[in-house]
Design an enzyme around this catalytic site. Structure first.
Site, short mmCIF file in Angstrom:
data_model
loop_
_atom_site.label_atom_id
_atom_site.label_comp_id
_atom_site.label_asym_id
_atom_site.label_seq_id
_atom_site.Cartn_x
_atom_site.Cartn_y
_atom_site.Cartn_z
N TYR A 1 28.61 43.70 24.21
CA TYR A 1 28.15 43.15 25.48
C TYR A 1 26.91 42.31 25.22
CZ TYR A 1 28.52 43.32 30.57
OH TYR A 1 28.74 43.02 31.89
N GLU B 1 25.02 40.01 27.54
CA GLU B 1 24.51 39.36 28.74
C GLU B 1 23.23 38.58 28.42
OE1 GLU B 1 23.13 41.68 32.31
OE2 GLU B 1 25.26 41.45 32.78
N ASP C 1 36.54 16.39 34.09
CA ASP C 1 37.22 17.60 33.64
C ASP C 1 38.34 17.15 32.71
OD1 ASP C 1 38.74 19.84 33.21
OD2 ASP C 1 39.06 20.31 35.32
N THR D 1 38.56 23.13 28.93
CA THR D 1 38.97 24.43 28.40
C THR D 1 39.06 24.32 26.89
OG1 THR D 1 41.25 23.77 28.88
CG2 THR D 1 40.19 25.26 30.45
N LYS E 1 44.62 24.77 25.19
CA LYS E 1 45.37 23.54 25.40
C LYS E 1 45.36 22.68 24.14
CE LYS E 1 44.53 23.96 30.33
NZ LYS E 1 43.81 23.49 31.52
#
Length: 420
Positions: A57, A59, A203, A230, A233
């Site tokens: 984790y 954060e 985008d 992204t 893709k």
């Protein structure tokens, strides 16, 4: 990929899930993914997604975490950011977005106020759900106005776009697409945005890999404020999001991602993205990207030779859209099912000003990143185009579909799936 011992453990502990995994592997090997947003990840990506980074984790940001034990996570995130900036010629990179939707939401929420106007491409004309479709939360939070394509050519109608911008005075101009088969001159968007005092965002989720390889234009070279993509893709990385921006927006973007929108990043995903950015900078990846474009044109030519109607009449990028109603007298949902039966995975797709509903639209969408990743070339695109046209023309003919499915299996048997 899981080791043989790990697979054996899964088979023993949860046989139903193991069988689903085996089935999906078999489906990918025997069939062919032609959905333009799908691809086969680099083998290194699969290794990192199942790595020890899954357990951690993290954060916060490198050097400013809320938990201890971050020496290795800080290293991979710093590498990912530096590699992304170098790859895309960006001033700042945030590699933490969990996927494409929160990636775009972070830009909207970090720079705008609720109710602000955003100019974006109409969904049915090739835009994306995250560009303010009415069914999306962002579509309810911000005032999205639309630009469309020219019905006669299928190209973006810049006269209409400029008129809408002048009338509505948007705070942000968004370009990018999910089913528009052409490239952009980003300077055109920049001129419109400058005229009305708007920020610019591209985008490029579909073509991020092609931009990284310098075979398609880079919006950042045209002075765009933000570029999102992204990391799967056409990049062949993990499922995730990336925000690139000018340095003056860095603090707002970082705060919008965390703590504004999401909590801890998925560090296995960040590690996989870091290795993806390194691989995408190599000459072999440029050759891959060039082949993606060449294969798309070859597939389009094979379909056009059989009098199949393509939206915009062809393609400049990795995708193309077939008007199945005009070409074969069937809607896109039926066409998708037919092609599934012959081993070709596509997706039903709306066409500009589609008179049919989204679940039974007038077209299907095809792309070449995945077959190219398997090593297929223009000769294979000619065979795929023939199978598509023959299958859709023979809709419901069981014997014809069996024969075409055998042709698909014969084709895919020669080209292994990377990483499987």
């Amino acid at each position: 990929m899981p080791t043989s011992d790990q697979r054996a453990q899964l088979a023993q502990s949860d046989h139903e899930i193991f069988l689903a995994l085996k089935g999906e592997e078999a489906r990918q090997r025997a069939g062919l993914e032609l959905i333009p947003s799908e691809n086969y990840a680099f083998p290194e990506v699969l290794t990192l997604l199942g790595s020890a980074f899954t357990n951690k984790y993290s954060e916060g940001y490198p050097g400013r975490r809320y938990y201890g034990g971050q020496e290795h996570t800080d290293r991979i995130e710093t590498l990912a950011r530096d590699r992304a900036k170098a790859l895309f010629r960006a001033e700042h990179a945030n590699v933490q977005p969990l996927s494409g939707s929160p990636m775009n939401q972070a830009v909207y929420l970090g720079l705008l106020e609720p109710g602000d106007t955003i100019l974006a491409m109409d969904l049915s004309h090739g835009g994306h759900l995250t560009h303010g479709a009415p069914v999306s939360h962002m579509g309810r939070l911000f005032n999205f106005v639309r630009y469309k394509t020219d019905p006669s050519t299928g190209a973006i109608d810049f006269d209409q776009l400029r008129a809408v911008a002048r009338q509505t005075r948007p705070k942000l101009v968004v370009c990018g697409y999910s089913s528009y088969p052409r490239d952009y001159d980003y300077a055109d968007f920049r001129r419109v945005a400058d005229e009305v005092g708007a920020l610019t965002m591209a985008d490029v989720s579909h073509i991020g890999g092609l931009i990284a390889a310098n075979v398609m234009r880079n919006p950042l070279d045209a002075g765009f404020d933000f570029m999102t993509t992204t990391t799967h893709k056409s990049l062949r990385g993990p499922r995730g999001g990336l925000i690139l921006c000018k340095e003056k927006f860095a603090k707002k973007i970082d705060a919008s991602v965390f703590p504004g929108l999401q909590g801890g990043p998925h560090m296995n995903q960040v590690a996989a993205a870091a290795v993806t950015f390194r691989l995408a900078a190599l000459p072999a990846f440029r050759a891959y990207a060039e082949a993606v474009l060449g294969n798309a044109k070859a597939l389009a030519e094979a379909l056009l030779a059989r009098r199949v109607r393509l939206v915009t009449g062809g393609t400049d990028n990795h995708l193309l859209v077939i008007d199945t109603v005009q070409s074969f007298g069937i809607d896109g949902a039926v066409a998708q099912e037919v092609l599934d039966r012959v081993g070709l995975t596509t997706n039903k797709q709306v066409i500009p000003d589609d008179p049919n509903p989204p679940m039974r639209p007038s077209g299907i969408r095809l792309g070449t990143p995945a077959p190219t990743a398997r090593g297929m070339g223009e000769a294979e695109m000619a065979e795929i185009g023939a199978i598509i046209a023959e299958a859709l023309a023979a809709n419901g003919d069981h014997a014809a579909e069996e024969s075409l499915a055998a042709r698909t299996r014969a084709l895919t048997s020669r080209f292994p799936v990377p990483g499987l």
